[in-house]
Design a protein around this motif. Structure first.
Motif: not given
Lengths: 304, 317, 244
Positions: A193, C87, C90-95, A189-190, C85
């Motif tokens: 992150l 951010p 987009d600082n969490i995993f949405r899925s 996903e990222n 840190y």
């Protein structure tokens, strides 16, 4: 009709296994890897070599398991070939993709993958010959499930489907129950992150190649078992596997699993209306349909 | 002696035709960063289109409209452009993998269709019934081939001039801007997907021109002429010549075509009989190694684009 | 300044080697305090915090944290140095679900993981009910809580936050900033980038103003709040731009 559905299910399970690894790599490294289908060939041919080796060295393994043509030798060979194929995938990344990536030429990776596919496919042809090969020369008769309509199933096909489904279940459990699975999904996903959350990206890339290679090897062996092994099997499978990733949405592992079955079944059902000569075109028609109706696939997210 | 010259004329004709296709690819890949995995489909659309429109009527398939040759050639180019437009409109808005996969797919489907749709293309046995233009005046011999080579060279030169002008124009700068930094280009109020579509269709029309000339030269086209091999060869030509550089693209076309021809000849001449079956595989391995090797050790090609600065700034900021 | 936890000494940093965004930037953050970085858009605030977090390469200068050189540490190794840190977006995993996000963040905690999870859920009661939900379905404020909870899961001694109030409703923004303040009570050092200048200055102990990738002014936050020169040059300019 039901026969087509059954055949489609079987082909679908093979495509699913191939597409799962491909979608992970495509998502993480951001390129369409045209050499992924060659990993299926590497898997099939290395299993062939190990199979013959085991049968020669340990004749007691050359015993068929129940009604299927698969022997214990082949089962062992399959596991070894998964390791070999995973290692090859990591090696190709080290030798080629990582170096192209580090030059910042990300767009060129798709080119490199095409070049690599050509090399792998033809080196296999040179080493093993262009003729088709089989794991077993024994003819296994199909079982008649029903006479009207006539439905035939080979034990090998059912065994293949069963193993594929078990592997998918394991994959699902890993992805949905373990922190290792979460980190795989997190990286997909990222990546940035994921790194901030303590995930070592370089190591994840290696792991993804190993998983992708292992699943591809399994798919290759199954394809060899239910069809035949040829140096050009990668060329024939690359488009259906890509179609499966697009149907599912690039980057979605579950999408790839389902996409494989959809493409497999649709391609076989299409033969009800289309002459069989057109079957190589069917995956492209499926891609077109997805792009028209739902460009990001069933589970895909929009991203640039 | 006349044999050697006549062979050189033949070689130069094919190489020049391929060079036109490489120029088309250069507009897509070199200048715009669009990956075309199915060059051969657009080349083939040009060849089939030209022969169908310009050929004599045949009993077993459509076509044979006997069109005035330049019109038939334009028709072939239009067929290639139309095919590119359909693929482009569906994929150029999405991330770049979709274009790569779809163009690869269109090439597979095109070859498959030409092989099977006998009523359209003559099927596996190919498309016959095309008369080369001005054959009455020039005959079928050496003279014709010389004149044809001159025509091809003129078209190659015209394509080259056209692309040089295009690349130097504001549109060309815009294409490079999109390739380097799409977000920045969009913030300038330009629509990247429309510009890319224009470049993709234009490049494909040029490939269609090459295909039309190729079909004309042989007065015949069959599914064997639209195999993926041609796509790989054309790529190798561009990568060796240096993506982004039109002069390099033309040079790369001659160099790779010479290497391909010589290696094919050498393998058939010197390889043992039992290995003859595998000469194709050896040639493919070589072309794969050329592509991968160039990307690893000389990604800018033998003749790099003059604006080298742009390569290092491609990394996203 | 006695006993700085974080010491950034004249760093030059940027994504592209020959095109640095930051020039000779220095910064110190005292243990257990809130330090805020403000400045107009494009000043390099986010780049500075990313350079400290190891995401943007530092080409010159050095960064130390608790006496340890962390200039060239990879972002995935920061947690082991006691740095977290968060951010901006987009600082969490949405899925992943809320619970899966937390489990992922806690995966190195070993046998303590269960206790720590319970602690975090106690600290952020809003997350407790949402555990089975996809993190992508959370509201902006809840996302920020989850992101902070994930950062806290490694028991950091310093948390870097990039605009924790961005995109939040005024109430939620205030809550996010108060959360940052509250964390210092346990001795954690906070370094944050903020657009919300007035709120940030009221809350912070120390403030740095950055413009065009360079240090401009720094001082006690409360003093800067009343400094008309600063307000005119930077904050006023920013306000004008925001209003335009």
């Amino acid at each position: 009709m039901i026969q087509h559905l059954l055949d489609g299910l079987l082909v679908g399970s093979i495509l699913s296994l191939g597409a799962t690894g491909l979608t992970m790599v495509m998502h993480m490294l951001r390129f369409a890897n045209f050499s992924h289908a060659e990993l299926l060939s590497i898997g099939a041919y290395s299993a062939l070599v190990f199979d013959q080796l085991f049968k020669a060295v340990m004749p007691f393994t050359a015993v068929q398991i129940g009604p299927v043509s698969m022997t214990w030798a082949l089962v062992l060979a399959m596991i070894l070939s998964m390791a070999v194929t995973g290692a090859s995938a990591v090696l190709f990344d080290r030798l080629i993709f990582r170096r192209v990536r580090e030059k910042g030429e990300e767009l060129s990776m798709v080119f490199a993958s095409f070049g690599l596919a050509l090399v792998i496919r033809n080196v296999i042809g040179l080493v093993f010959g262009l003729q088709t090969q089989l794991f077993s020369q024994d003819i296994v008769f199909a079982t008649v499930l029903s006479r009207d309509p006539l439905i035939l199933v080979k034990p090998d096909q059912l065994a293949t489907l069963a193993i594929a489904l078990v592997v998918m279940l394991i994959l699902h459990l890993v992805l949905s129950r373990t922190t290792f699975g979460y980190s795989l999904r997190a990286v997909a996903e990222n990546p940035e992150l994921a790194q901030i959350n303590g995930i070592n990206l370089q190591r994840m890339i290696v792991i993804v190649w190993i998983i992708g290679g292992g699943l591809a090897a399994l798919a290759g062996v199954f394809y060899g078992l239910t069809n035949q092994i040829t140096p050009v099997m990668g060329r024939d499978l690359v488009l259906p596997i890509f179609a499966a990733t697009i149907v599912g949405g690039i980057g979605s592992i579950y999408g790839a699993l389902l996409g494989g079955f959809i493409v497999g079944i649709a391609a076989n059902m299409a033969l009800v209306v289309l002459p069989s000569g057109y079957s190589p075109s069917v995956p492209f028609l499926i891609i077109l349909a997805v792009l028209l109706i739902r460009p990001n696939g069933l589970f895909g997210e929009e991203r640039a | 002696m006349i044999g050697v010259i006549s062979y050189l004329v033949f070689f130069a004709t094919v190489a020049s035709i391929l060079a036109i296709a490489v120029l088309g690819l250069n507009l897509q890949w070199g200048n715009t960063g669009l990956f075309n995995g199915g060059v051969v489909a657009f080349f083939g659309a040009g060849a089939y289109g030209t022969l169908l429109l310009g050929g004599t009527p045949q009993g077993d398939h459509i076509g044979g409209f006997g069109l005035f040759y330049p019109l038939a050639l334009l028709g072939g180019m239009a067929a290639a452009g139309l095919l590119a437009w359909v693929v482009g409109i569906l994929t150029l808005r999405l991330r770049h993998d979709y274009l790569a996969i779809s163009t690869f797919g269109v090439a597979v489907a095109f070859e498959n269709l030409m092989r099977n749709a006998e009523g359209l293309s003559g099927g596996a046995k190919g498309l016959r019934g095309f008369e080369r233009p001005m054959r009455e005046g020039l005959g079928d011999g050496f003279l014709y081939n010389i004149v044809f080579l001159v025509v091809v060279l003129l078209l190659l030169w015209a394509t080259y001039r056209f692309l040089e002008t295009l690349v130097g124009s504001p549109f060309g700068r815009l294409l490079r801007a999109i390739r380097e930094d799409e977000t920045a280009a969009r913030s300038l109020g330009k629509s990247p997907s429309r510009c890319r579509l224009t470049a993709f269709v234009t490049g494909s029309i040029i490939m269609g021109l090459a295909g039309g000339l190729y079909g004309t030269f042989y007065a015949f086209v069959s599914p064997q002429d639209v195999l993926p091999t041609l796509t790989f060869q054309i790529w190798a030509m561009l990568i060796v010549g240096g993506a982004g550089n039109n002069k390099g693209a033309v040079f790369g076309a001659f160099l790779i075509w010479a290497a391909w021809t010589v290696s094919g000849w050498a393998l058939s001449r010197f390889a043992p009989i039992e290995a003859q079956l595998y000469t194709g595989s050896i040639q493919y391995v070589m072309i794969g190694l050329v592509i991968v090797g160039m990307l690893l050790w000389r990604p800018q090609g033998l003749f790099p684009e003059r604006l080298v600065v742009s390569q290092s700034s491609r990394k996203k900021a | 300044m006695p006993d700085p936890a974080l010491d950034v000494r004249t760093i030059t940093a940027g994504f592209v080697p020959d095109l640095p965004i930051l020039h000779d930037v220095s910064l110190r953050a005292k243990r257990g305090t809130v330090t805020v970085i403000i400045g107009p858009n494009g000043a390099g605030k986010s780049t500075l915090i990313k350079a400290i977090a190891g995401i943007v390469p530092v080409t010159e200068g050095a960064i130390t944290f608790d006496g340890e050189d962390i200039t060239h540490i990879r972002p995935d190794q920061m947690a082991t140095r006691g740095i977290a840190y968060v951010p901006q977006t987009d600082n969490i995993f949405r899925s992943l679900t809320v619970r899966q996000n937390l489990d992922l963040a806690l995966r190195r905690a070993g046998p303590e993981a269960a206790d720590r999870l319970a602690e975090l859920l106690e600290q952020f009661p809003a997350l407790a009910d949402k555990q089975p939900d996809k993190a992508g379905a959370l509201s902006g404020g809840q996302r920020q809580f989850l992101a902070v909870a994930m950062a806290l899961s490694t028991k950091p001694r310093m948390i870097l936050m990039d605009e924790p109030s961005a995109g939040l409703a005024p109430r939620a923004a205030q809550e996010a900033l108060e959360l940052a303040r509250g964390l210092t009570e346990t001795g954690v050092t906070i370094l944050l980038v903020e657009q919300n200048v007035n709120q940030a200055l009221r809350l912070a102990d120390h403030c740095y103003i950055l413009a065009e990738g360079r240090n401009q002014v720094d001082g006690k936050a409360v003093e800067l709040l009343g400094d008309s020169v600063v307000a005119d040059i930077y904050l006023g300019g920013k306000r004008l731009r925001a209003g335009a």
